[in-house]
Design an enzyme around this catalytic site. Sequence first.
Site, PDB file in Angstrom:
ATOM      1  N   GLN A 104      -2.464  -2.221  -7.743  1.00  0.00           N
ATOM      2  CA  GLN A 104      -3.443  -1.696  -6.795  1.00  0.00           C
ATOM      3  C   GLN A 104      -3.747  -2.747  -5.738  1.00  0.00           C
ATOM      4  O   GLN A 104      -4.501  -2.512  -4.819  1.00  0.00           O
ATOM      5  CB  GLN A 104      -4.745  -1.371  -7.531  1.00  0.00           C
ATOM      6  CG  GLN A 104      -4.585  -0.317  -8.581  1.00  0.00           C
ATOM      7  CD  GLN A 104      -5.833  -0.253  -9.453  1.00  0.00           C
ATOM      8  OE1 GLN A 104      -6.796   0.426  -9.124  1.00  0.00           O
ATOM      9  NE2 GLN A 104      -5.827  -0.974 -10.555  1.00  0.00           N
ATOM     10  N   ASP A 107      -2.465  -7.680  -1.738  1.00  0.00           N
ATOM     11  CA  ASP A 107      -2.380  -9.068  -1.286  1.00  0.00           C
ATOM     12  C   ASP A 107      -0.964  -9.650  -1.235  1.00  0.00           C
ATOM     13  O   ASP A 107      -0.758 -10.739  -0.708  1.00  0.00           O
ATOM     14  CB  ASP A 107      -3.276  -9.965  -2.152  1.00  0.00           C
ATOM     15  CG  ASP A 107      -2.975  -9.854  -3.661  1.00  0.00           C
ATOM     16  OD1 ASP A 107      -1.828  -9.535  -4.018  1.00  0.00           O
ATOM     17  OD2 ASP A 107      -3.895 -10.093  -4.470  1.00  0.00           O
ATOM     18  N   HIS A 122      -1.730   0.965  -3.212  1.00  0.00           N
ATOM     19  CA  HIS A 122      -2.776   1.014  -2.185  1.00  0.00           C
ATOM     20  C   HIS A 122      -2.368   0.357  -0.869  1.00  0.00           C
ATOM     21  O   HIS A 122      -3.226   0.005  -0.072  1.00  0.00           O
ATOM     22  CB  HIS A 122      -4.059   0.361  -2.722  1.00  0.00           C
ATOM     23  CG  HIS A 122      -4.696   1.145  -3.834  1.00  0.00           C
ATOM     24  ND1 HIS A 122      -5.659   0.636  -4.664  1.00  0.00           N
ATOM     25  CD2 HIS A 122      -4.496   2.421  -4.250  1.00  0.00           C
ATOM     26  CE1 HIS A 122      -6.025   1.559  -5.540  1.00  0.00           C
ATOM     27  NE2 HIS A 122      -5.324   2.641  -5.323  1.00  0.00           N
ATOM     28  N   GLY A 191      -6.484  -6.675 -15.478  1.00  0.00           N
ATOM     29  CA  GLY A 191      -7.426  -7.011 -14.396  1.00  0.00           C
ATOM     30  C   GLY A 191      -7.808  -5.862 -13.505  1.00  0.00           C
ATOM     31  O   GLY A 191      -7.968  -6.039 -12.299  1.00  0.00           O
ATOM     32  N   THR A 192      -7.950  -4.678 -14.094  1.00  0.00           N
ATOM     33  CA  THR A 192      -8.408  -3.548 -13.287  1.00  0.00           C
ATOM     34  C   THR A 192      -9.625  -2.932 -13.961  1.00  0.00           C
ATOM     35  O   THR A 192      -9.661  -2.784 -15.183  1.00  0.00           O
ATOM     36  CB  THR A 192      -7.274  -2.528 -13.009  1.00  0.00           C
ATOM     37  OG1 THR A 192      -7.837  -1.410 -12.327  1.00  0.00           O
ATOM     38  CG2 THR A 192      -6.568  -2.064 -14.266  1.00  0.00           C
TER      39      THR A 192
HETATM   40  P1  NAD Z   1     -11.956  -4.361  -9.308  1.00  0.00           P
HETATM   41  O1  NAD Z   1     -12.482  -5.452  -8.440  1.00  0.00           O
HETATM   42  O2  NAD Z   1     -12.671  -3.092  -9.383  1.00  0.00           O
HETATM   43  O3  NAD Z   1     -11.868  -4.919 -10.818  1.00  0.00           O
HETATM   44  C1  NAD Z   1     -11.366  -6.174 -11.150  1.00  0.00           C
HETATM   45  C2  NAD Z   1     -11.332  -6.280 -12.661  1.00  0.00           C
HETATM   46  O4  NAD Z   1     -10.704  -7.503 -13.008  1.00  0.00           O
HETATM   47  C3  NAD Z   1     -12.704  -6.277 -13.342  1.00  0.00           C
HETATM   48  O5  NAD Z   1     -12.687  -5.379 -14.414  1.00  0.00           O
HETATM   49  C4  NAD Z   1     -12.875  -7.737 -13.844  1.00  0.00           C
HETATM   50  O6  NAD Z   1     -13.542  -7.774 -15.066  1.00  0.00           O
HETATM   51  C5  NAD Z   1     -11.432  -8.153 -14.029  1.00  0.00           C
HETATM   52  N1  NAD Z   1     -11.178  -9.582 -13.887  1.00  0.00           N
HETATM   53  C6  NAD Z   1     -11.752 -10.462 -13.019  1.00  0.00           C
HETATM   54  N2  NAD Z   1     -11.188 -11.671 -13.142  1.00  0.00           N
HETATM   55  C7  NAD Z   1     -10.230 -11.564 -14.098  1.00  0.00           C
HETATM   56  C8  NAD Z   1      -9.282 -12.474 -14.669  1.00  0.00           C
HETATM   57  N3  NAD Z   1      -9.212 -13.742 -14.270  1.00  0.00           N
HETATM   58  N4  NAD Z   1      -8.438 -11.995 -15.628  1.00  0.00           N
HETATM   59  C9  NAD Z   1      -8.500 -10.710 -16.056  1.00  0.00           C
HETATM   60  N5  NAD Z   1      -9.369  -9.808 -15.546  1.00  0.00           N
HETATM   61  C10 NAD Z   1     -10.221 -10.227 -14.580  1.00  0.00           C
HETATM   62  O7  NAD Z   1     -10.472  -4.131  -8.880  1.00  0.00           O
HETATM   63  P2  NAD Z   1      -9.440  -2.952  -9.120  1.00  0.00           P
HETATM   64  O8  NAD Z   1      -9.641  -2.364 -10.471  1.00  0.00           O
HETATM   65  O9  NAD Z   1      -8.139  -3.483  -8.710  1.00  0.00           O
HETATM   66  O10 NAD Z   1      -9.809  -1.753  -8.157  1.00  0.00           O
HETATM   67  C11 NAD Z   1     -10.365  -1.558  -7.037  1.00  0.00           C
HETATM   68  C12 NAD Z   1      -9.672  -1.637  -5.694  1.00  0.00           C
HETATM   69  O11 NAD Z   1      -9.782  -2.944  -5.243  1.00  0.00           O
HETATM   70  C13 NAD Z   1      -8.233  -1.359  -5.568  1.00  0.00           C
HETATM   71  O12 NAD Z   1      -8.155  -0.306  -4.676  1.00  0.00           O
HETATM   72  C14 NAD Z   1      -7.610  -2.574  -4.882  1.00  0.00           C
HETATM   73  O13 NAD Z   1      -6.744  -2.137  -3.862  1.00  0.00           O
HETATM   74  C15 NAD Z   1      -8.766  -3.254  -4.295  1.00  0.00           C
HETATM   75  N6  NAD Z   1      -8.752  -4.707  -4.198  1.00  0.00           N
HETATM   76  C16 NAD Z   1      -7.603  -5.434  -4.104  1.00  0.00           C
HETATM   77  C17 NAD Z   1      -7.641  -6.829  -4.046  1.00  0.00           C
HETATM   78  C18 NAD Z   1      -6.354  -7.610  -3.948  1.00  0.00           C
HETATM   79  O14 NAD Z   1      -5.393  -7.154  -3.344  1.00  0.00           O
HETATM   80  N7  NAD Z   1      -6.301  -8.800  -4.562  1.00  0.00           N
HETATM   81  C19 NAD Z   1      -8.876  -7.481  -4.077  1.00  0.00           C
HETATM   82  C20 NAD Z   1     -10.046  -6.714  -4.164  1.00  0.00           C
HETATM   83  C21 NAD Z   1      -9.970  -5.331  -4.246  1.00  0.00           C
END
Ligand code: NAD
Length: 252
Positions: A104, A107, A122, A191-192
């Site tokens: 999802q 980056d 996404h 990590g979702t």
């Molecule tokens: P989210 O932010 O909703 O959830 C992140 C999850 O990761 C949480 O449940 C948290 O507990 C967990 N987490 C945090 N640090 C962790 C680690 N070190 N190891 C394991 N787990 C960890 O993100 P999501 O579920 O991906 O969904 C939401 C939307 O956010 C998606 O549509 C995505 O496109 C977007 N998004 C993407 C990025 C990116 O590209 N890096 C960043 C922020 C949001």
Amino acid sequence: MSELEDKIAQARQEIEKASNIVVLTGAGISAESGVPTFRGQEGLWQNFRPEELATPDAFWNDPKLVWEWYDWRRNAVKDAKPNPGHYALAELESSVPHLTLVTQNIDGLHQMAGSTNITEMHGNIWQIRCTKCGEIEQNFQVPLPELPPKCKKCGELGRPNVVWFGEMIGMDLIDKILRAIEECQVMLIIGTSGIVEPAASMGLVAKQTNKTVIEINLDETPSAGLYDIVIREKSGEVLPVLFTSNPNRVLS
Ligand code: NAD
Ligand code: ZN
């Protein structure tokens, strides 16, 4: 053996037996690379919640504001490097006959770590799509010189080439992911938060078709109770341990 070591041993066994694996990743896998997640405090930008900015309504209401947020997010991702979790998944891909990595994340860090069979659900934050002619431009400029950016081809308004809340993901893409889940033996969910659909339901689809589902997440998630193995650790720490060829390596 501690409870954690026991879970890791079980997960390793399942992964080693499997010839076809699906991995679903979310923002958590990139957290240790310094990319803010959506749900944590660090995910807030100028007191807006992502749900208020990552929508077509927000964009058409105030394209400049939404672009300022994306410009900030692009800046947050710009210097990020893959972490051991991304690299471990790339390594796993080379040791399993079939591995489909569904992310999802927008980056690009999985590509940078060397994974190849990637489905970006996404979109990608480094692409700008014209709202009129649909032209897609790869653009790595940070900050962007003009907000909102204009299409290089027709001059109309550009938007981030990402999927916003309230927008559909292409059916062909969903079909492809569901088929991969159907064909796998093991699904890893990493990590979702399990809140944003359709990704949130994919673990359920795997369970309905009797796959082994392994979740790695720091926090509790809504469907964790249905999964076979749940590991509450940082993905960057646990994934290298899970896939290493040295079974005696354990988390410190
Ligand atoms: P989210 O932010 O909703 O959830 C992140 C999850 O990761 C949480 O449940 C948290 O507990 C967990 N987490 C945090 N640090 C962790 C680690 N070190 N190891 C394991 N787990 C960890 O993100 P999501 O579920 O991906 O969904 C939401 C939307 O956010 C998606 O549509 C995505 O496109 C977007 N998004 C993407 C990025 C990116 O590209 N890096 C960043 C922020 C949001
Ligand atoms: Zn155009």
